[in-house]
Each structure stands twice: as structure tokens, then as C-alpha cells.
Design an enzyme around this catalytic site. Structure first.
Site, PDB file in Angstrom:
ATOM      1  N   CYS A   9      45.856 -24.994   4.704  1.00  0.00           N
ATOM      2  CA  CYS A   9      45.953 -26.416   4.434  1.00  0.00           C
ATOM      3  C   CYS A   9      44.917 -27.353   4.661  1.00  0.00           C
ATOM      4  CB  CYS A   9      47.207 -27.183   5.299  1.00  0.00           C
ATOM      5  SG  CYS A   9      48.594 -26.513   4.830  1.00  0.00           S
ATOM      6  N   CYS A 257      38.609 -21.638  15.146  1.00  0.00           N
ATOM      7  CA  CYS A 257      38.615 -20.363  13.902  1.00  0.00           C
ATOM      8  C   CYS A 257      37.232 -20.071  13.616  1.00  0.00           C
ATOM      9  CB  CYS A 257      39.419 -20.744  12.989  1.00  0.00           C
ATOM     10  SG  CYS A 257      39.347 -19.393  11.859  1.00  0.00           S
ATOM     11  N   ASP A 370      31.368 -12.236   2.404  1.00  0.00           N
ATOM     12  CA  ASP A 370      31.768 -12.845   3.357  1.00  0.00           C
ATOM     13  C   ASP A 370      32.854 -12.192   4.295  1.00  0.00           C
ATOM     14  OD1 ASP A 370      34.762 -13.651   2.726  1.00  0.00           O
ATOM     15  OD2 ASP A 370      33.393 -14.452   0.984  1.00  0.00           O
ATOM     16  N   CYS A 406      46.176 -12.672  11.360  1.00  0.00           N
ATOM     17  CA  CYS A 406      46.091 -14.040  11.881  1.00  0.00           C
ATOM     18  C   CYS A 406      47.235 -14.649  12.136  1.00  0.00           C
ATOM     19  CB  CYS A 406      44.938 -14.622  11.030  1.00  0.00           C
ATOM     20  SG  CYS A 406      45.004 -16.832  11.702  1.00  0.00           S
ATOM     21  N   CYS A 457      37.813 -18.803  18.423  1.00  0.00           N
ATOM     22  CA  CYS A 457      38.865 -17.451  17.966  1.00  0.00           C
ATOM     23  C   CYS A 457      38.166 -16.618  17.403  1.00  0.00           C
ATOM     24  CB  CYS A 457      40.060 -18.202  17.510  1.00  0.00           C
ATOM     25  SG  CYS A 457      41.244 -16.919  17.041  1.00  0.00           S
ATOM     26  N   CYS A 460      41.173 -12.105  15.181  1.00  0.00           N
ATOM     27  CA  CYS A 460      41.553 -11.003  14.250  1.00  0.00           C
ATOM     28  C   CYS A 460      40.420  -9.873  14.209  1.00  0.00           C
ATOM     29  CB  CYS A 460      41.609 -11.553  12.797  1.00  0.00           C
ATOM     30  SG  CYS A 460      40.246 -12.829  12.447  1.00  0.00           S
TER      31      CYS A 460
HETATM   32  S1  SF4 Z   1      42.725 -14.830  14.204  1.00  0.00           S
HETATM   33 FE1  SF4 Z   1      40.732 -14.971  12.815  1.00  0.00          FE
HETATM   34  S2  SF4 Z   1      41.452 -16.361  10.895  1.00  0.00           S
HETATM   35 FE2  SF4 Z   1      42.822 -16.499  12.414  1.00  0.00          FE
HETATM   36  S3  SF4 Z   1      42.231 -18.346  13.569  1.00  0.00           S
HETATM   37 FE3  SF4 Z   1      41.520 -16.414  14.581  1.00  0.00          FE
HETATM   38  S4  SF4 Z   1      39.502 -16.064  13.720  1.00  0.00           S
HETATM   39 FE4  SF4 Z   1      40.516 -17.595  12.639  1.00  0.00          FE
END
Ligand code: SF4
Length: 501
Positions: A9, A257, A370, A406, A457, A460
Site C-alpha cells: 500500500c 524493509c 531487481d 514476507c 529487514c 525473506c
Molecule cells: S521479509 Fe523481505 S520483503 Fe518483507 S519486509 Fe522483510 S525485507 Fe521486506
């Protein structure tokens, strides 16, 4: 090209303390952020204690000049919040999509609250159970509803807005960047204690308008100056005197993220002091340093437009190889391949991207990309290059191999859909028909962003989730997946996963 990925979003909200209509600013703010959500959009304005709402499916529409007065009439007021959305929770039939469109409202008695939200709630089961005690039969199609009603039940307990937000930050596991307005015209925003999704604040030149936005591009389009990125766990209240900031909950681990840098954010947005495109260029330079032998064996660079363009520049600068601008996007074919059914993916990619065969024939090509999620979009591109006579195809992928779902607002929410959860880079190269797939290292990505490992983060790509419930859920479902269990939906919506965590 990241075509396979689904964005959660985009939030834009603003208040004009000279009491001018806010709608045009919200409108342009959302237009600038439509890349963050294509399925629906919504505007909510506040005027004289009343909320006025317009919610609809699809892209934010173009408004003809002669229709603007009509919109002003429908959405009066000096405070507004808006949202563009792609579902990462709830169902996707038309009725559910309409129900899940934001901004959302919660009300009881004289209390009323509206919010626009970006993120994803992980402990939905517990939060919903709690909401049900006050709102019997509560159902929702969007996590914004959970956040909004959670805040409302805290307010109903007699807490003030600050304490309600603080409790929400403590009790909700997940990612949430929120802007909202109350029945009394209190205008505010806050971020979860890990600060997973972006949200920045800015103001107009004459200091009468104050705004919150997922990305800086929406401040730019309105001619606003960016003031700051909200800190993790920060609550910001706005008045005619400006922003009043409070860090309500401190977390040792921050977790912005990292995928925003590789794919989601617009290249002309910036987080802290660096533009996203500059970071992507550095990703490209890293890939050259990390893969000298491949670079030696290549003739040209080709980018998959448009998220591959900035890293291609970095690859070009670092390697000296020619960046052959032979892949171009048909500007007005705007469907995103990830939004389409898989059978529609190949013809859509063919229609969207024009690759010039004479420039590829007989060449050893480095293709900048990417990310790879399912791998089927990338496979289509590699096949296309092979057909055009490319001698070798090497993929330089800026986001490290995605090995897990994620749980924080990007719709890659199962192990099964991820080619990287089951295969090594060598196997992936074989599956998609490339000569090699080279992912940027996690260390390289972190360094290029200017953040530290402890501030990002990367769950993933590492399997280390910053919030406890998400970690537990991901571990449980990974084990089940490895045992052959077939995931029936997003893991945070599978009843079994929810109950076992
Ligand atoms: S898990 Fe991956 S896509 Fe999700 S917030 Fe963390 S870094 Fe971003």
C-alpha cells in the site's frame, strides 16, 4: 523487472491549517504513489466533525478540470487521508476488494476514527479475538481494519490517543505505518516499533500544510519539503504549530524493509539522505565487484526496464561494458505482469517490453534484474533473448536470493511460490535457461543502503524475522513445507499456522 512482486500500500495524508480544501494535495500525493498499489484507492476528508469518503477499485483516476468542483463538493475539509492498495491479506473477489479499500473507519458512540495503513498484521487471530469482545461479529478484508478497531477498543477503555497507539504498538506483531484522523480532527501518524515500512513527514513552503507520505515523491509532487522519516515506534501528532514527535516504544532491533531499495520505492524517492536510484546504481557496482569472471566473459549490458535500469548504470560504470539501451518499455501498456494470471504473463511481457533483436544477436549479455520470485517472468525474458540469438545470458540480480515469505506486507507469502526456497542459484539458472544467475550478496546490499545490518529487514533472504510471532510462524511453516505440506494460501492466513503459533 520485479514484475512478479506485489506491493502492499501507499499512504498519503495532509492537513491545511489555513483551512483550505486538502483534497487536491491528497489526490496528487496518491497519483505519485500509484506504483505501491493498483487494486484500489480511497480518499477521506474531515470537515466539521464529519468524515467524507470516496473509495474505488483500480488506479487513481485522472480528474478532468471541469470535474474538479464536483470532487471538492464530495470531499470537503482541510484534513485528508488517502491510500492506494494492493491486497496482501483478505480475499480478492470484487466484493472483498471493495470492502478492503482504505481508508477505513471505526466508530462507537461519539468516538470515530479513520486510518490509512501500509503493512501487514501477523497476529491477526489474537487481535481479531480482542476486537470481537467490543464489536461482535467483526469481519475484515484488510489489516487496516484490525489496526483501526484495535485503536478504537483502546480508546473505548478510556485511554487517550497516545496511550491507545502505544498499546497498539506493543500488542500488534507485524508492520504498520499509519496515518489517521479522529472525530475531533486530531491528525496523527505512527510506525511499528521495528519501522518496517516507510513513512515520512513534510510541510508546505508557507508552513500551513503538514503531510505524511510513504515516499518522498508525493511530497515532491505537491511542492512540499521533507522534514523527517518517522522513527520506529514513533507517534507524531500535528497541529497548526507543526509536528509533535514522541517515541512511544523503543526496540533494539530496527528493520526497515530492504526490498524497498531494490524494487518497491520509486527511484526518485529518498530515505534518509540518499536517492533510491543512487543505491540501485551501487547495487550494480557491487555485482561487478562480486562477479569479475562473468564480467570478463560479457560483451554488453541489457537492463530489464525499469527497475533494472539504475543497476545497469552501476554495472556499466564499474565494468566499462557498453549498456546497450535495446530494451524499451511501451510507455502506455501499463499492466503489471504480477497482477495477471500466469497464462497471461508471457504475452503481456511481450507487449510491454520491446527488445531489439539485432543488438542482441551473437552477444554475451549481462541482464540486470531487481529480483527473482517465482522465476517465470525472468524465464520468459531469457527465452526471448535466446530466440533473438544471444550467445550467453548472465543474470545480475540486485536483491539477494529470496528463500522465505514476507509477512510484512509484500505478497510473496508462501514458501511454495518462491523458486529460491527450493533451488540453488545454479539450479535456478538451469530452470530459467540462463548461463548463470548472480545475486548480490546480503552484505553488499546492506552496505550500499547506508543502513546497518541491525537496521534492515532481510528476513525473506535470511529466514531471520525481526518480530517474534512472524519468526515462529515462518519456522513452523518452513518445516511443514519441507515435509511436503502444500500451502493453501498466505501462511499468515492458514488456520493451522495461526493456531500453532
Ligand atoms: S521479509 Fe523481505 S520483503 Fe518483507 S519486509 Fe522483510 S525485507 Fe521486506
Amino acid at each position: 523487472m520485479g514484475e512478479e512482486l506485489k506491493i502492499a500500500c501507499g499512504v498519503f495524508a495532509a492537513a491545511d491549517y489555513k483551512n483550505q480544501p486538502i483534497f487536491p494535495y491528497i489526490y496528487w500525493g496518491l497519483r505519485a504513489q500509484n506504483h505501491r498499489g493498483h487494486q484500489s484507492h480511497g480518499f477521506l476528508t474531515f470537515n466539521d466533525g464529519k468524515f467524507h469518503v470516496h473509495r474505488s477499485l483500480d488506479l487513481v483516476p485522472k480528474i478532468k478540470t471541469n470535474a474538479i468542483q464536483e470532487w471538492f463538493g464530495r470531499l470537503p475539509g482541510n484534513i485528508g487521508i488517502g491510500n492506494v492498495r494492493y491486497t496482501t491479506s483478505g480475499k480478492t473477489d470484487e466484493k472483498s476488494l471493495i470492502k478492503g479499500t482504505q481508508p477505513v473507519i471505526a466508530s462507537k458512540g461519539r468516538l470515530k476514527l479513520a486510518v490509512s495503513f501500509n503493512g501487514n498484521v501477523v497476529n491477526t487471530f489474537q487481535v481479531k479475538k480482542e476486537i470481537n469482545t467490543e464489536f461482535q461479529g467483526f469481519t475484515y478484508e484488510c489489516d487496516a481494519d484490525l489496526i483501526c478497531h484495535k485503536l478504537m477498543i483502546e480508546l473505548l477503555k478510556g485511554k487517550d490517543l497516545t496511550s491507545a497507539v502505544e498499546t497498539c504498538m506493543v500488542d500488534v506483531d507485524g508492520a504498520f505505518s499509519v496515518a489517521g484522523v479522529t472525530q475531533d480532527g486530531e491528525f496523527f501518524a505512527f510506525k511499528d516499533p521495528h519501522g518496517i515500512r516507510p513513512l515520512c513527514a513534510g510541510h508546505s513552503e508557507n508552513e500551513s500544510i503538514y503531510a505524511f507520505s510513504s515516499e518522498t515523491v508525493s511530497l515532491d509532487i505537491n511542492g512540499f519539503k521533507r522534514d523527517f522519516e518517522l522513527k520506529p515506534g514513533e507517534f507524531v501528532r500535528v497541529s497548526r504549530n507543526g509536528f509533535e514527535r514522541q517515541e512511544l516504544v523503543k526496540s533494539e532491533r530496527k528493520a526497515f524493509c530492504s526490498f524497498e531499495f531494490a524494487y518497491f520505492a520509486r527511484p526518485d524517492s529518498h530515505f534518509d539522505d540518499r536517492y533510491v536510484y543512487e543505491i540501485r546504481e551501487e547495487f550494480g557496482r557491487n555485482l561487478v565487484r562480486e562477479n569479475p569472471n562473468i564480467v570478463k566473459d560479457a560483451d554488453i549490458i541489457l537492463s530489464v526496464p525499469e527497475t533494472g535500469d539504475d543497476p545497469a548504470m552501476g554495472v556499466h560504470e564499474e565494468s566499462g561494458l557498453r549498456w546497450e539501451r535495446a530494451s524499451r518499455r511501451h510507455r502506455y501498456v501499463t499492466e503489471r505482469a504480477f497482477l495477471l494470471l500466469s497464462r497471461e504473463r508471457q504475452p503481456t511481457i511481450d507487449r510491454k517490453i520491446n527488445i531489439l533483436a539485432p543488438k542482441i544477436k551473437g552477444k554475451r549479455v549481462i541482464v540486470t534484474e531487481d529480483s527473482i520470485v517465482r522465476g517465470d517472468t525472468t524465464k520468459v525474458i531469457v527465452e526471448k533473448l535466446r530466440k533473438m540469438g544471444a550467445e550467453k545470458v548472465y543474470l545480475f540480480v540486485t536483491f539477494p536470493r529470496i528463500i522465505g515469505p514476507c509477512l510484512y506486507g509484500i505478497d510473496m507469502a508462501t514458501y511454495g511460490q518462491l523458486i529460491g526456497s527450493k533451488h540453488t542459484p545454479e539450479e535456478i539458472a538451469k530452470i530459467i535457461g540462463a548461463d548463470a544467475v548472480c545475486y548480490q550478496s546480503i552484505g553488499g546490499l546492506v552496505k550500499a543502503t547506508g543502513f546497518t545490518r541491525n537496521e534492515l529487514c532481510t528476513a525473506c533472504t535470511t529466514g531471520e524475522y525481526p518480530t517474534p510471532m512472524a519468526q515462529k510462524m515462518a519456522d513452523t511453516m518452513k518445516k511443514r513445507f519441507q515435509e511436503g505440506y502444500e500451502e493453501t494460501g498466505r501462511i499468515y492466513e492458514i488456520e493451522e499456522a495461526i493456531k500453532n503459533t
